[in-house]
Design a protein around this motif. Structure first.
Motif, PDB file in Angstrom:
ATOM      1  N   MET A 145      -5.805   9.653   1.834  1.00 15.54           N
ATOM      2  CA  MET A 145      -5.975   8.287   2.310  1.00 15.54           C
ATOM      3  C   MET A 145      -7.363   7.785   1.929  1.00 15.54           C
ATOM      4  N   LYS A 146      -7.388   6.658   1.281  1.00 14.29           N
ATOM      5  CA  LYS A 146      -8.644   5.978   0.918  1.00 14.29           C
ATOM      6  C   LYS A 146      -8.543   4.577   1.487  1.00 14.29           C
ATOM      7  N   ALA A 147      -8.754   4.467   2.804  1.00 15.80           N
ATOM      8  CA  ALA A 147      -8.397   3.242   3.509  1.00 15.80           C
ATOM      9  C   ALA A 147      -9.408   2.112   3.341  1.00 15.80           C
ATOM     10  N   GLU A 148     -10.582   2.436   2.910  1.00 13.37           N
ATOM     11  CA  GLU A 148     -11.599   1.391   2.850  1.00 13.37           C
ATOM     12  C   GLU A 148     -11.491   0.552   1.580  1.00 13.37           C
ATOM     13  N   ILE A 149     -11.795  -0.723   1.736  1.00 16.52           N
ATOM     14  CA  ILE A 149     -11.804  -1.626   0.589  1.00 16.52           C
ATOM     15  C   ILE A 149     -13.162  -1.503  -0.072  1.00 16.52           C
ATOM     16  N   ARG A 150     -13.185  -0.791  -1.180  1.00 19.62           N
ATOM     17  CA  ARG A 150     -14.444  -0.579  -1.899  1.00 19.62           C
ATOM     18  C   ARG A 150     -14.110   0.046  -3.257  1.00 19.62           C
ATOM     19  N   PRO A 151     -14.987  -0.097  -4.210  1.00 19.15           N
ATOM     20  CA  PRO A 151     -14.712   0.512  -5.519  1.00 19.15           C
ATOM     21  C   PRO A 151     -14.574   2.023  -5.389  1.00 19.15           C
ATOM     22  N   GLU A 152     -13.571   2.556  -6.061  1.00 19.78           N
ATOM     23  CA  GLU A 152     -13.361   3.995  -6.091  1.00 19.78           C
ATOM     24  C   GLU A 152     -13.428   4.451  -7.546  1.00 19.78           C
ATOM     25  N   PRO A 153     -13.705   5.713  -7.797  1.00 17.85           N
ATOM     26  CA  PRO A 153     -13.788   6.184  -9.182  1.00 17.85           C
ATOM     27  C   PRO A 153     -12.500   5.931  -9.967  1.00 17.85           C
ATOM     28  N   PHE A 154     -11.388   5.898  -9.267  1.00 17.41           N
ATOM     29  CA  PHE A 154     -10.103   5.710  -9.951  1.00 17.41           C
ATOM     30  C   PHE A 154      -9.665   4.248  -9.979  1.00 17.41           C
ATOM     31  N   ASP A 155     -10.412   3.360  -9.308  1.00 20.76           N
ATOM     32  CA  ASP A 155     -10.039   1.940  -9.294  1.00 20.76           C
ATOM     33  C   ASP A 155     -11.224   1.126  -8.766  1.00 20.76           C
ATOM     34  N   ASN A 157     -11.414  -1.970  -8.279  1.00 22.29           N
ATOM     35  CA  ASN A 157     -11.004  -3.063  -7.383  1.00 22.29           C
ATOM     36  C   ASN A 157     -10.136  -2.554  -6.238  1.00 22.29           C
ATOM     37  N   TRP A 158     -10.415  -1.399  -5.772  1.00 21.46           N
ATOM     38  CA  TRP A 158      -9.577  -0.750  -4.764  1.00 21.46           C
ATOM     39  C   TRP A 158      -9.546  -1.553  -3.456  1.00 21.46           C
ATOM     40  N   LYS A 159      -8.339  -1.777  -2.952  1.00 24.43           N
ATOM     41  CA  LYS A 159      -8.161  -2.549  -1.720  1.00 24.43           C
ATOM     42  C   LYS A 159      -7.674  -1.655  -0.564  1.00 24.43           C
ATOM     43  N   GLY A 160      -7.914  -0.380  -0.685  1.00 21.45           N
ATOM     44  CA  GLY A 160      -7.432   0.559   0.324  1.00 21.45           C
ATOM     45  C   GLY A 160      -6.054   1.058  -0.060  1.00 21.45           C
ATOM     46  N   GLY A 161      -5.786   2.306   0.287  1.00 21.43           N
ATOM     47  CA  GLY A 161      -4.468   2.857  -0.038  1.00 21.43           C
ATOM     48  C   GLY A 161      -4.509   4.365  -0.072  1.00 21.43           C
ATOM     49  N   TYR A 162      -3.635   4.929  -0.901  1.00 21.63           N
ATOM     50  CA  TYR A 162      -3.491   6.379  -0.998  1.00 21.63           C
ATOM     51  C   TYR A 162      -3.576   6.783  -2.464  1.00 21.63           C
ATOM     52  N   PHE A 163      -4.306   7.855  -2.687  1.00 19.37           N
ATOM     53  CA  PHE A 163      -4.504   8.344  -4.061  1.00 19.37           C
ATOM     54  C   PHE A 163      -4.022   9.779  -4.129  1.00 19.37           C
ATOM     55  N   CYS A 164      -3.129  10.038  -5.056  1.00 17.97           N
ATOM     56  CA  CYS A 164      -2.602  11.392  -5.212  1.00 17.97           C
ATOM     57  C   CYS A 164      -3.396  12.109  -6.312  1.00 17.97           C
ATOM     58  N   PRO A 165      -4.181  13.111  -5.952  1.00 20.01           N
ATOM     59  CA  PRO A 165      -5.033  13.759  -6.945  1.00 20.01           C
ATOM     60  C   PRO A 165      -4.253  14.614  -7.939  1.00 20.01           C
ATOM     61  N   CYS A 166      -3.012  14.916  -7.645  1.00 18.11           N
ATOM     62  CA  CYS A 166      -2.241  15.799  -8.534  1.00 18.11           C
ATOM     63  C   CYS A 166      -2.090  15.186  -9.925  1.00 18.11           C
ATOM     64  N   HIS A 167      -1.618  13.947  -9.988  1.00 21.45           N
ATOM     65  CA  HIS A 167      -1.439  13.292 -11.282  1.00 21.45           C
ATOM     66  C   HIS A 167      -1.855  11.823 -11.219  1.00 21.45           C
ATOM     67  N   LYS A 168      -2.704  11.523 -10.209  1.00 19.37           N
ATOM     68  CA  LYS A 168      -3.372  10.219 -10.141  1.00 19.37           C
ATOM     69  C   LYS A 168      -2.442   9.033  -9.840  1.00 19.37           C
ATOM     70  N   SER A 169      -1.425   9.266  -9.065  1.00 22.59           N
ATOM     71  CA  SER A 169      -0.634   8.122  -8.598  1.00 22.59           C
ATOM     72  C   SER A 169      -1.394   7.393  -7.503  1.00 22.59           C
ATOM     73  N   LYS A 170      -1.167   6.084  -7.427  1.00 25.10           N
ATOM     74  CA  LYS A 170      -1.857   5.250  -6.442  1.00 25.10           C
ATOM     75  C   LYS A 170      -0.823   4.439  -5.652  1.00 25.10           C
ATOM     76  N   PHE A 171      -1.085   4.300  -4.366  1.00 23.02           N
ATOM     77  CA  PHE A 171      -0.228   3.516  -3.481  1.00 23.02           C
ATOM     78  C   PHE A 171      -1.138   2.637  -2.628  1.00 23.02           C
TER      79      PHE A 171
END
Ligand code: FES
Length: 210
Positions: A145-155, A157-171
């Protein structure tokens, strides 16, 4: 049986050659919120281990769940996430549609119909409380869970959500999958209903729901 939230659950990647969900063998005990705040104490009334294995519903008290926090329970061997979303997150959800594979949740296998009857972007009975099966729809890892709205290494423009480290899926924070990632579908919303404002039953539809 009382249940205490303590840490974020760690699930091993699950080999799902033929089915989406396999039983996670790790005990599900955790609760972690945005900013790594642990839920102080979460009560739930769960059936016996034997009943749980048989798929009995679970009842969860969400009164101690604060904004930005996640409560994790187990139902049918799957982690069930219950998240209280912030107003900023709710506001951001409709702005993400153009980046998502199924923004209107048109795949009926991924959620019960009644969670789409309010604002379709929320995928929930109450806008602020999201209930999801916490398993990636690619190969069954448990996303972070990456719930905060803030830039993330994988996005950036991240607006909060879930990041799967296995193969980089984003929700997003409704479990809607982004375009261009391996996961094919949105996260599943399990059947659930409220018996009062703070009591959720996972595994049973609301009375009268189709
Ligand atoms: S299991 Fe989540 S991206 Fe592959």
């Amino acid at each position: 049986m009382a249940n205490q939230g303590v840490t974020d659950p760690q699930y091993e990647p699950v080999n799902t050659g033929r089915r989406r969900f396999l039983t996670a063998t790790t005990a599900v005990v955790g609760a972690v919120g945005a900013g790594i705040a642990a839920v102080p104490f979460i009560k739930s009334w769960n059936p016996s281990e034997r009943a749980k294995q048989a798929g009995a519903p679970i009842t969860v008290d969400i009164s101690a769940l604060e904004v930005g926090q996640r409560l994790v329970n187990e139902w049918r061997g799957q982690p069930i996430w219950i998240v209280r979303r912030s107003p900023a997150v709710l506001e951001a959800l409709p702005t993400l549609d153009d980046h998502l594979r199924d923004p209107m949740s048109e795949n009926p296998d991924q959620q019960p119909e009644y969670v789409l009857q309010g604002d379709v972007h929320m995928r929930s009975i109450k806008p602020e409380v999201s209930v999801l099966v916490g398993l990636c729809t690619h190969l069954g890892c448990s996303p972070e869970m990456k719930a905060e709205i803030r830039p993330e290494p994988f996005d950036a423009n991240w607006k909060g959500g879930y990041f799967c480290p296995c193969h980089k899926s984003k929700f997003d924070m409704s479990g809607r999958v982004y375009e261009g990632v391996p996961a094919p579908t949105n996260l599943v919303v399990p059947p659930h209903h409220y018996t009062d404002d703070n009591t959720l039953v996972i595994g049973v539809d609301p009375q009268g729901a189709a």
